[in-house]
Design a protein around this motif. Sequence first.
Motif, PDB file in Angstrom:
ATOM      1  N   LYS A   5       0.803  -1.212   0.000  1.00 55.21           N
ATOM      2  CA  LYS A   5       0.000   0.000   0.000  1.00 55.21           C
ATOM      3  C   LYS A   5       0.844   1.274   0.000  1.00 55.21           C
ATOM      4  O   LYS A   5       0.519   2.231  -0.689  1.00 55.21           O
ATOM      5  N   TYR A   6       1.946   1.285   0.757  1.00 50.83           N
ATOM      6  CA  TYR A   6       2.723   2.503   0.958  1.00 50.83           C
ATOM      7  C   TYR A   6       4.131   2.450   0.363  1.00 50.83           C
ATOM      8  O   TYR A   6       4.869   3.425   0.472  1.00 50.83           O
ATOM      9  N   GLY A   7       4.518   1.344  -0.224  1.00 48.64           N
ATOM     10  CA  GLY A   7       5.875   1.198  -0.749  1.00 48.64           C
ATOM     11  C   GLY A   7       6.220   2.280  -1.750  1.00 48.64           C
ATOM     12  O   GLY A   7       5.460   2.564  -2.665  1.00 48.64           O
ATOM     13  N   GLY A   8       7.350   2.924  -1.570  1.00 49.91           N
ATOM     14  CA  GLY A   8       7.804   3.955  -2.484  1.00 49.91           C
ATOM     15  C   GLY A   8       7.283   5.344  -2.175  1.00 49.91           C
ATOM     16  O   GLY A   8       7.711   6.314  -2.789  1.00 49.91           O
ATOM     17  N   LEU A   9       6.347   5.475  -1.234  1.00 51.34           N
ATOM     18  CA  LEU A   9       5.831   6.798  -0.884  1.00 51.34           C
ATOM     19  C   LEU A   9       6.791   7.520   0.049  1.00 51.34           C
ATOM     20  O   LEU A   9       7.456   6.906   0.869  1.00 51.34           O
ATOM     21  N   MET A  10       6.826   8.807  -0.071  1.00 48.41           N
ATOM     22  CA  MET A  10       7.538   9.656   0.872  1.00 48.41           C
ATOM     23  C   MET A  10       6.491  10.213   1.830  1.00 48.41           C
ATOM     24  O   MET A  10       5.287  10.171   1.555  1.00 48.41           O
ATOM     25  N   VAL A  11       6.933  10.761   2.948  1.00 48.27           N
ATOM     26  CA  VAL A  11       6.002  11.305   3.932  1.00 48.27           C
ATOM     27  C   VAL A  11       5.151  12.410   3.305  1.00 48.27           C
ATOM     28  O   VAL A  11       3.955  12.512   3.579  1.00 48.27           O
ATOM     29  N   SER A  12       5.739  13.212   2.433  1.00 47.89           N
ATOM     30  CA  SER A  12       4.976  14.289   1.791  1.00 47.89           C
ATOM     31  C   SER A  12       3.882  13.734   0.881  1.00 47.89           C
ATOM     32  O   SER A  12       2.850  14.381   0.675  1.00 47.89           O
ATOM     33  N   ASP A  13       4.094  12.540   0.335  1.00 48.73           N
ATOM     34  CA  ASP A  13       3.079  11.918  -0.518  1.00 48.73           C
ATOM     35  C   ASP A  13       1.901  11.379   0.296  1.00 48.73           C
ATOM     36  O   ASP A  13       0.808  11.206  -0.241  1.00 48.73           O
ATOM     37  N   ALA A  14       2.120  11.126   1.564  1.00 50.64           N
ATOM     38  CA  ALA A  14       1.089  10.521   2.406  1.00 50.64           C
ATOM     39  C   ALA A  14      -0.135  11.424   2.523  1.00 50.64           C
ATOM     40  O   ALA A  14      -1.255  10.932   2.555  1.00 50.64           O
ATOM     41  N   ALA A  15       0.070  12.735   2.570  1.00 56.41           N
ATOM     42  CA  ALA A  15      -1.054  13.658   2.689  1.00 56.41           C
ATOM     43  C   ALA A  15      -1.946  13.573   1.453  1.00 56.41           C
ATOM     44  O   ALA A  15      -3.173  13.534   1.568  1.00 56.41           O
ATOM     45  N   ARG A  16      -1.336  13.514   0.282  1.00 62.59           N
ATOM     46  CA  ARG A  16      -2.134  13.390  -0.944  1.00 62.59           C
ATOM     47  C   ARG A  16      -2.849  12.044  -0.988  1.00 62.59           C
ATOM     48  O   ARG A  16      -3.993  11.936  -1.402  1.00 62.59           O
ATOM     49  N   PHE A  17      -2.167  11.001  -0.530  1.00 62.81           N
ATOM     50  CA  PHE A  17      -2.735   9.662  -0.497  1.00 62.81           C
ATOM     51  C   PHE A  17      -3.947   9.626   0.430  1.00 62.81           C
ATOM     52  O   PHE A  17      -4.990   9.098   0.109  1.00 62.81           O
ATOM     53  N   ARG A  18      -3.796  10.262   1.595  1.00 59.12           N
ATOM     54  CA  ARG A  18      -4.869  10.323   2.582  1.00 59.12           C
ATOM     55  C   ARG A  18      -6.051  11.117   2.036  1.00 59.12           C
ATOM     56  O   ARG A  18      -7.199  10.724   2.197  1.00 59.12           O
ATOM     57  N   ALA A  19      -5.779  12.233   1.385  1.00 66.56           N
ATOM     58  CA  ALA A  19      -6.844  13.072   0.838  1.00 66.56           C
ATOM     59  C   ALA A  19      -7.618  12.329  -0.246  1.00 66.56           C
ATOM     60  O   ALA A  19      -8.840  12.445  -0.347  1.00 66.56           O
ATOM     61  N   ARG A  20      -6.915  11.543  -1.042  1.00 66.50           N
ATOM     62  CA  ARG A  20      -7.576  10.782  -2.099  1.00 66.50           C
ATOM     63  C   ARG A  20      -8.486   9.719  -1.504  1.00 66.50           C
ATOM     64  O   ARG A  20      -9.593   9.483  -1.985  1.00 66.50           O
ATOM     65  N   ASP A  21      -8.030   9.056  -0.424  1.00 68.78           N
ATOM     66  CA  ASP A  21      -8.838   8.014   0.211  1.00 68.78           C
ATOM     67  C   ASP A  21     -10.079   8.603   0.892  1.00 68.78           C
ATOM     68  O   ASP A  21     -11.125   7.973   0.910  1.00 68.78           O
ATOM     69  N   LEU A  22      -9.960   9.787   1.460  1.00 66.90           N
ATOM     70  CA  LEU A  22     -11.081  10.387   2.163  1.00 66.90           C
ATOM     71  C   LEU A  22     -12.051  11.081   1.218  1.00 66.90           C
ATOM     72  O   LEU A  22     -13.226  11.207   1.520  1.00 66.90           O
ATOM     73  N   GLY A  23     -11.558  11.515   0.092  1.00 60.55           N
ATOM     74  CA  GLY A  23     -12.393  12.299  -0.819  1.00 60.55           C
ATOM     75  C   GLY A  23     -13.106  11.523  -1.837  1.00 60.55           C
ATOM     76  O   GLY A  23     -13.671  10.568  -1.923  1.00 60.55           O
TER      77      GLY A  23
END
Length: 70
Positions: free
Chosen positions: A52-70
Amino acid sequence: MARQMEMNDAAKTITDDQIIGVLRADESSVKTADLFRKHGIGDATFCSWQSKYGGLMVSDAARFRARDLG
């Protein structure tokens, strides 16, 4: 059984940023067994995090979270 419940409760409180930190620590010279023991996770949890998170940076996590919630 109680230990399993404690681990499940702990898993619910881990943030995306912390998961990415664990995955990045695995890329360093830390032994995987020590990493699992330190964070109280198993092989299956680690593999699902990697998929699920492989290759993501911490800065990418916010966009990932926003996509899942939106």
